[in-house]
Design a protein around this motif. Structure first.
Motif: not given
Length: 152
Positions: A90-99, A104-111, A132-141
């Motif tokens: 879920r994103d910072r507003t509680g919604r499921r991910f859009d494209l 962005l999440h995949t890019l953060g994960y890959t990097l 239990r957020q990863s580094l990418t999750d923390v950056v993206l919220g």
């Protein structure tokens, strides 16, 4: 009381800890499942290129992995491994991910997977953070949560 950055749409880990229960271990198993799936898809791509793809194996793996993660996260906010484990993002507003968010999440994960220090930081954050957020999750919220039951 545990520290949890303010994200108005995500469940509060102190008030609704069930959303984050077992997330770190579930993410590990999901990652392993996704690793097998991406490996199989990459092997198929190599076979379809009459083994010429072996010369470009790292590039093929990167493209297959990035595409797989982005498409599956954009469709149901979870890769097949995450779905198997009953978790979704879920994103910072509680919604499921859009494209866009999936990309962005995949890019953060890959990097973060490309360098040792971000990998270590991600693991430490997933093991110690309230959400239990990863580094990418923390950056993206964003955050991975146990999939809530759907209303009929």
């Amino acid at each position: 009381m545990s520290y949890a950055p303010t994200s108005p749409g995500l469940p509060d880990p102190d008030l609704a800890p069930g959303f984050y229960s077992g997330i770190a271990s579930k993410r590990l198993v999901a990652w392993l499942v996704d690793l097998v799936i991406v490996g199989g898809l990459t092997a198929l791509a190599v076979l379809l290129t009459a083994f010429m793809g072996l010369f470009f194996l790292p590039l093929i793996w990167l493209v297959v992995d990035f595409s797989y993660r982005t498409v599956t996260l954009a469709n149901r906010s979870a890769t097949w491994g995450h779905r198997l484990m009953g978790i979704e993002f879920r994103d910072r507003t509680g919604r499921r991910f859009d494209l866009g968010m999936a990309g962005l999440h995949t890019l953060g994960y890959t990097l973060s997977m490309s360098f040792v220090l971000p990998q270590v930081v991600s693991v430490v954050l997933m093991l110690t953070g309230a959400r239990r957020q990863s580094l990418t999750d923390v950056v993206l919220g964003s955050a991975a949560i146990n999939r809530p039951a759907e209303a009929f």
